[in-house]
Structures are given as structure tokens and as C-alpha cells.
Design a protein around this motif. Sequence first.
Motif, short mmCIF file in Angstrom:
data_model
loop_
_atom_site.label_atom_id
_atom_site.label_comp_id
_atom_site.label_asym_id
_atom_site.label_seq_id
_atom_site.Cartn_x
_atom_site.Cartn_y
_atom_site.Cartn_z
N GLY A 12 50.20 -101.02 3.92
CA GLY A 12 50.05 -101.11 2.47
C GLY A 12 50.43 -102.49 1.96
O GLY A 12 50.84 -103.37 2.73
N GLY A 128 61.94 -92.75 3.25
CA GLY A 128 61.99 -93.76 2.18
C GLY A 128 60.74 -93.71 1.34
O GLY A 128 60.07 -94.73 1.13
N ASN A 131 59.31 -91.76 -4.07
CA ASN A 131 59.84 -90.77 -5.03
C ASN A 131 58.84 -90.45 -6.13
O ASN A 131 59.23 -90.08 -7.24
N GLN A 229 47.42 -97.71 -0.20
CA GLN A 229 48.30 -97.81 0.98
C GLN A 229 47.52 -98.49 2.13
O GLN A 229 46.51 -99.11 1.88
N VAL A 278 57.28 -101.34 3.63
CA VAL A 278 58.35 -100.87 2.73
C VAL A 278 58.73 -99.47 3.16
O VAL A 278 57.87 -98.70 3.58
N GLY A 279 60.00 -99.13 3.03
CA GLY A 279 60.45 -97.80 3.43
C GLY A 279 60.79 -97.80 4.91
O GLY A 279 60.82 -98.84 5.57
P1 IMP Z 1 55.14 -91.72 -0.28
O1 IMP Z 1 53.71 -92.12 -0.24
O2 IMP Z 1 55.80 -91.99 -1.61
O3 IMP Z 1 55.37 -90.30 0.19
O4 IMP Z 1 55.96 -92.65 0.76
C1 IMP Z 1 55.77 -92.55 2.17
C2 IMP Z 1 55.86 -93.91 2.83
O5 IMP Z 1 54.73 -94.68 2.45
C3 IMP Z 1 57.09 -94.72 2.43
O6 IMP Z 1 57.49 -95.50 3.53
C4 IMP Z 1 56.56 -95.63 1.34
O7 IMP Z 1 57.30 -96.82 1.22
C5 IMP Z 1 55.15 -95.89 1.86
N1 IMP Z 1 54.21 -96.21 0.78
C6 IMP Z 1 53.64 -95.35 -0.08
N2 IMP Z 1 52.81 -95.98 -0.91
C7 IMP Z 1 52.83 -97.27 -0.55
C8 IMP Z 1 52.13 -98.42 -1.02
O8 IMP Z 1 51.29 -98.37 -1.93
N3 IMP Z 1 52.42 -99.58 -0.39
C9 IMP Z 1 53.29 -99.65 0.66
N4 IMP Z 1 53.94 -98.61 1.13
C10 IMP Z 1 53.72 -97.41 0.54
#
Ligand code: IMP
Length: 442
Positions: A12, A128, A131, A229, A278-279
Amino acid sequence: MTGCCVIGLQWGDEAKGKLVDLLAPRFDIVVRYQGGANAGHTVVDGGQTYKLHLIPSGILHAGIENVIAPGVVINPATILDEIDGLVARGVPVPERLRISERAHLVMPWHILEDVILNSQKVGGESIGTTNRGIGPCYRDKVGRTQAIRVGDLVAADRDERIRAVATAKSNWLAGLGATAEDLATIEPERVAALCGEWGTRLKPMITDTTERLLDACEAGSDLLFEGAQGALLDIDHGTYPFVTSSNSSGVGVSAGSGVPGRWIESVIGVCKAYSTRVGGGPFPTELTCATGDRIRELGREFGTTTGRPRRCGWFDAVAVRYTARLSGATHLSLMMMDVLSHFEELKICVAYELDGRLIRRLPSSAEEVRRCIPVYETFEGWNEPVDDATKESDFPSLAIEYVRNIERLVGVPVGILSVGPDRRQTIFTANAPPLPEPVVAG
Ligand code: IMP
């Protein structure tokens, strides 16, 4: 008719928003088809910066239809805030945006659930998440019994359905440890009233986008699909479980949009000239030293959605070769080349050493990826600015060499190079993808 997809090939944040905004004037329709407000797309236009989370990046252009397709998960409060912000800056969003009645809604309980579950660890590490309620919403979509779709906001039995799901969620979240204050935010009557407001405001934009897109394909329209992403975060093909909950690689385009593969002509795989994440989760080429800090500082590598500092590292050609093949990338768009102008030496990961063996593929287990030690090829840095380059031949020869090596290692030609955040800082190379002529002024 041209169907062109813009897909992130890393974790992403590959600057896809810039590219979509730049290409949008050549297309009739821009389609978002997966993910939700976890995405953050930054678009710079006329010196103004726009941060978009749910609305497709073609929204700034008159004459272009923007579609949010069934595979996206929509937080109604977030999209309405985004619409209001753009309208206040003179962008007539309701005229330009269509939202699928089939798309699922991120409800307030999904956010509570995401926050509670995010504190749990998988394999010793937290995912991570952002949220933003993304995983819980997709889980309810697949589970079916407690899902709420956009179409439900304007359905006759809306209040009844919302009250029933809110009551069940409240009981369940109380068991997970939600506080009384949290539970007050999902009180059934309160959420039913909110849904009434959301339905009224969104109704003029809600439609059957699948039918609309299929009609458009058959009528010969040009469609641009905007991935959110990156492919390494794909729920089925990424570094599971440290992934997002949708198909963020190229394989997700048809499922999320409802447009079959026969209409897709080109796939632009977008990657940075280095890597970020990230995360949580494994990241073989991560640099936890001054070089990583320097990349973060030069590349302003802080999350658009959460503001979190991004982890930075060298370009991983093993991972990108995998995601380029998985996504059917016909071209690469190599972003942030300007950031690498400040290094004596650059590295690209060409293989991994895993438990004493040399491998050239990304393992399917996150545990194994974590144990991978990158094997690098080292290149001399070009060490001079490239942000004013307008054609590839303006590049120093060492920068051209770096690009050729990425093509060789990934196996896909670089068609586009980005040397800064502005639309003008973009170079279409001799290998640029075939694009329709502009239909509206850029
Ligand atoms: P979620 O999509 O909020 O459930 O997050 C799951 C994982 O995907 C985490 O590690 C986030 O940091 C990562 N993530 C989600 N959306 C993005 C994005 O748009 N860019 C980069 N990382 C993302």
C-alpha cells in the motif's frame, strides 16, 4: 473500450492516487472496487492537496463518472464528511459519484470491534489495523446474517433490521469488554436514526453500479479501476494474517467491480522505488537504521489515514515480481524516484536466504517470510536531483540503470516514472501503456 487497472504491488501507499488522478481525464469512469476508508489517497491539484479515503480519485475532474462498486466497504459518516469537504471546496460530488446499493456498510459496531480486536496478537504481533472497522465489516459480509448494505439504508424495513442487528452486536460487544460509553454509541434507536439521515443524504447517489458498468463496457466506454492498499496485503495472496480483508491485488478487480476480465486491457502495477509498510507483519528488506530514517524523512513516509510513521526499506524484487505476476501487471509505474537521489549506494533484494537455503519466491507463511534474510544486488546511487526531469533521457545514467534493473528483476517494463507529488512530475517512457486520448481537460 479500454479497461485499465491501477494496482499497488507492495504494502500500500505506492502513490496510486496521484496516478489515478493523472490518468482519469482519459477515462469515462473511475471505479473503486475494494477496501474502504483504510485507504488514503493524496491528490495534489493546482497547489491544493486533497486527501481521499473512499471517493475515487477521479472526482476532481468534470465530465468523469466516479463509481464505488459492490466490493468496497463504506462508512456512511466518513463518506458524507468527505463529500461535504469536497463540496465546500467547489467539487460537485453528488453529480459525479455513484454508489453501489450492493456495497456493505461499516457500521459503528465494526469500529468498536476493530479497536478491541486490534489489541490482540497473532503469532506474537498485532496486525496493527487502521481501526476503521474494515475486517469486522468484511467478516459480517461473508457471515451474511448481520450485514448491512447500502441498499438497506433506503429499504422499507430499514429501522427494524438496524434495531435487530444493533441489539445483537451490543450484547456481543459487551461480552468482548466494550465500555458502557462505547455501547451507548451503538444504542439501537440512535443507530436507526443515523441510518435514516444517511439514507436520505446518500439516496441520490445510490444505484445499481454493476448494471451501469456492464452497460458502459458494452457501449465502448473507457474504465479506470483504482485499487486500494497493495497486493502484498491481499487477504488470499498477501503476507497473511498481516493483510487487509479484501483482495487488494489485481485478482480483486472483477469480483469487486462486477466487470469481467475480458474487458480489462492493461494493468499498471504501481510500486515505489523502495519499500514501505505500515502496521505489523514481516518485511524482509526493512531498514531499522539511519538509512531507513532517511528514506522516511525524504519520502515524507507517514500514513495518510492514521499518520503513523511508515517502516521503510530497500526495493524487494522477489515480492514485487510475485505481485506483478499475480496482478497480471502489463506495465510498472515506478514512484518516488526523487527520494533515491540522495544515496551513495542503493540495494535491491533479488532472493532470500531461508533457513540456509536460497529461494526466489515469497513464502506463503508469514513466519517463514519473517525468517527470510534478503540477498541484495548493490548499485551506485546517482546522487543528483531528478525532480525536474520531464523525459527518461533527462535522468542520470545511473538512475536509468536502476530502472532497467528493476525491469529485469520484476520482468515487467516500466511505463511510468514519478519524480515528485505534482501531476507534472510524471514521465511516460517509451514503454508507456496504451491509453485513450484525454476526454476532459486534465
Ligand atoms: P485494515 O485494512 O485496517 O484491517 O489493516 C490491516 C493491515 O493493512 C494493517 O497493517 C494496515 O496498516 C494495512 N493497511 C490497510 N490499509 C492500508 C493502506 O491504505 N495503506 C497501507 N497499509 C494499509
